[in-house]
Design an enzyme around this catalytic site. Structure first.
Site, PDB file in Angstrom:
ATOM      1  N   ARG A  22       0.825  -1.212   0.000  1.00  0.00           N
ATOM      2  CA  ARG A  22       0.000   0.000   0.000  1.00  0.00           C
ATOM      3  C   ARG A  22       0.857   1.258   0.000  1.00  0.00           C
ATOM      4  NH1 ARG A  22      -2.010   3.457   3.849  1.00  0.00           N
ATOM      5  NH2 ARG A  22      -1.088   2.222   5.529  1.00  0.00           N
ATOM      6  N   CYS A 160      -7.628   0.230  11.816  1.00  0.00           N
ATOM      7  CA  CYS A 160      -6.430  -0.390  12.387  1.00  0.00           C
ATOM      8  C   CYS A 160      -6.749  -0.906  13.793  1.00  0.00           C
ATOM      9  CB  CYS A 160      -5.281   0.610  12.407  1.00  0.00           C
ATOM     10  SG  CYS A 160      -4.731   1.095  10.754  1.00  0.00           S
ATOM     11  N   CYS A 182      -0.170  -1.558  13.528  1.00  0.00           N
ATOM     12  CA  CYS A 182       0.222  -0.384  14.306  1.00  0.00           C
ATOM     13  C   CYS A 182       1.552   0.186  13.830  1.00  0.00           C
ATOM     14  CB  CYS A 182       0.323  -0.738  15.786  1.00  0.00           C
ATOM     15  SG  CYS A 182       0.715   0.676  16.840  1.00  0.00           S
ATOM     16  N   ASP A 183       1.510   1.416  13.350  1.00  0.00           N
ATOM     17  CA  ASP A 183       2.696   2.220  13.055  1.00  0.00           C
ATOM     18  C   ASP A 183       3.201   2.711  14.412  1.00  0.00           C
ATOM     19  OD1 ASP A 183       4.409   4.370  12.596  1.00  0.00           O
ATOM     20  OD2 ASP A 183       3.261   5.163  10.912  1.00  0.00           O
ATOM     21  N   ASN A 191      -2.887   5.711  19.670  1.00  0.00           N
ATOM     22  CA  ASN A 191      -3.759   4.579  19.977  1.00  0.00           C
ATOM     23  C   ASN A 191      -3.835   4.282  21.465  1.00  0.00           C
ATOM     24  OD1 ASN A 191      -2.444   3.027  17.009  1.00  0.00           O
ATOM     25  ND2 ASN A 191      -4.330   4.201  17.200  1.00  0.00           N
ATOM     26  N   ILE A 222       7.708  -0.603  12.258  1.00  0.00           N
ATOM     27  CA  ILE A 222       8.387   0.681  12.093  1.00  0.00           C
ATOM     28  C   ILE A 222       8.712   0.813  10.610  1.00  0.00           C
ATOM     29  CG2 ILE A 222      10.411   2.067  12.694  1.00  0.00           C
ATOM     30  CD1 ILE A 222      10.687   0.254  15.216  1.00  0.00           C
ATOM     31  N   TYR A 223       8.273   1.884   9.973  1.00  0.00           N
ATOM     32  CA  TYR A 223       8.601   2.098   8.564  1.00  0.00           C
ATOM     33  C   TYR A 223      10.094   2.403   8.420  1.00  0.00           C
ATOM     34  CZ  TYR A 223       3.752   2.077   6.982  1.00  0.00           C
ATOM     35  OH  TYR A 223       2.469   1.689   6.662  1.00  0.00           O
ATOM     36  N   SER A 282       2.997   7.654   6.486  1.00  0.00           N
ATOM     37  CA  SER A 282       2.757   6.925   5.237  1.00  0.00           C
ATOM     38  C   SER A 282       1.262   6.797   4.992  1.00  0.00           C
ATOM     39  CB  SER A 282       3.399   5.533   5.300  1.00  0.00           C
ATOM     40  OG  SER A 282       4.807   5.648   5.458  1.00  0.00           O
TER      41      SER A 282
END
Length: 283
Positions: A22, A160, A182-183, A191, A222-223, A282
């Site tokens: 995505r 989410c 979860c980011d 959250n 984690i991105y 993101s």
């Protein structure tokens, strides 16, 4: 803070790189994380290793409680969290069900307050829960869920944090919240504030004592463009003690939350924090 920092470190140490289609980014990912928040003793889980904008998180929760489906309504409450998903998400912009600028579709609170039935009528899940708990009833199904696969194409984003289950033990109310994704650097900050506040609010308007809030996360990640900031900056900072959340005691019922309550009815005391960190978001 301890359990939050331990989760962050666990992802850094043990996470697996997963490609996210995505966002077209890689995520360092672990599966299954459990957090517990002590609402009974007002240990507000606000991140202290960076400045956290808690009012925006509670404003978003209030919008869910009201069943809002438009980013402009969330902005009026004091949060811009839905601006990008409503207006910058290419798949949603090309979706024929989108009604125009700021439209979010049938997401989150819409499902919680107006779940569509086959006969065209709707179910107000939150109203049923509040009514039952106010009468001291726990039917083992005091469940608020936003997860409706049959209507995913009618909204800009799948939920989410998708399901909240309330449990009444005597006169003490507990909450278990489930989150599929979860980011951690960005989303978890919001959250966990919302999980805590949801239990505190529902306990208050139903006349129950708040107990523990359990936060269960399936995919915690984690991105790749967040990793260095988290690992090399945030995780090197020493956390401060947990602050306390103050809620206006005049909030007595669900109708109050639906009508006159604003962010002025919430306050946080004793919040010490490090400098803010601007993590990439993101869409």
């Amino acid at each position: 803070m301890k359990q939050y920092l331990e989760l962050c470190q666990r992802i850094v140490d043990d996470g697996v790189w997963i490609e996210n289609k995505r966002t077209n980014k890689r995520c360092l990912t672990v599966v299954n994380a459990d957090l517990t928040f002590d609402v009974a003793n007002n240990q507000f889980p606000l991140i202290t290793t960076r400045k956290s904008f808690w009012k925006s998180a509670i404003a978003e929760l209030l919008g869910y409680i009201r069943g809002y489906d438009n980013a402009a309504d969330f902005r009026a409450l004091g949060t811009k969290t839905w601006d990008m998903n409503a207006n910058d998400n290419l798949a949603w912009l090309n979706n024929p069900h989108r009604k125009g600028e700021d439209d979010m579709g049938r997401v989150y609170g819409v499902q919680g307050r107006s779940w569509q039935k086959p006969d065209g009528s709707t179910i107000d899940q939150l109203r049923k829960i509040v009514d039952n708990l106010s009468e001291g009833i726990d039917d083992r199904g005091e469940i608020l869920t936003f997860y409706n696969p049959g209507e995913f194409d009618l909204g800009c984003l799948r939920p989410c944090m998708h399901t909240h289950t309330f449990s009444l033990l005597g006169d003490t109310l507990h909450l278990t919240s489930y989150q599929r994704s979860c980011d951690v650097p960005l989303g978890l900050n919001f959250n966990q504030v919302q999980v805590y506040t949801l239990l505190a609010l529902v306990a208050q308007i139903t006349g129950k004592k708040p107990g523990l809030a359990y936060h269960k996360i399936i995919n915690a990640h984690i991105y790749e463009d967040q990793l260095s900031l988290l690992r090399d900056v945030q995780l090197t900072r020493t956390p401060f003690a947990a602050p306390k959340l103050i809620i206006n005691p005049k909030i007595k019922c669900l109708e109050d939350l639906e009508t006159w309550v604003t962010m002025d009815d919430f306050d946080v005391i004793g919040y010490e924090h490090h400098e803010a960190i601007k993590y990439p978001f993101s869409v």
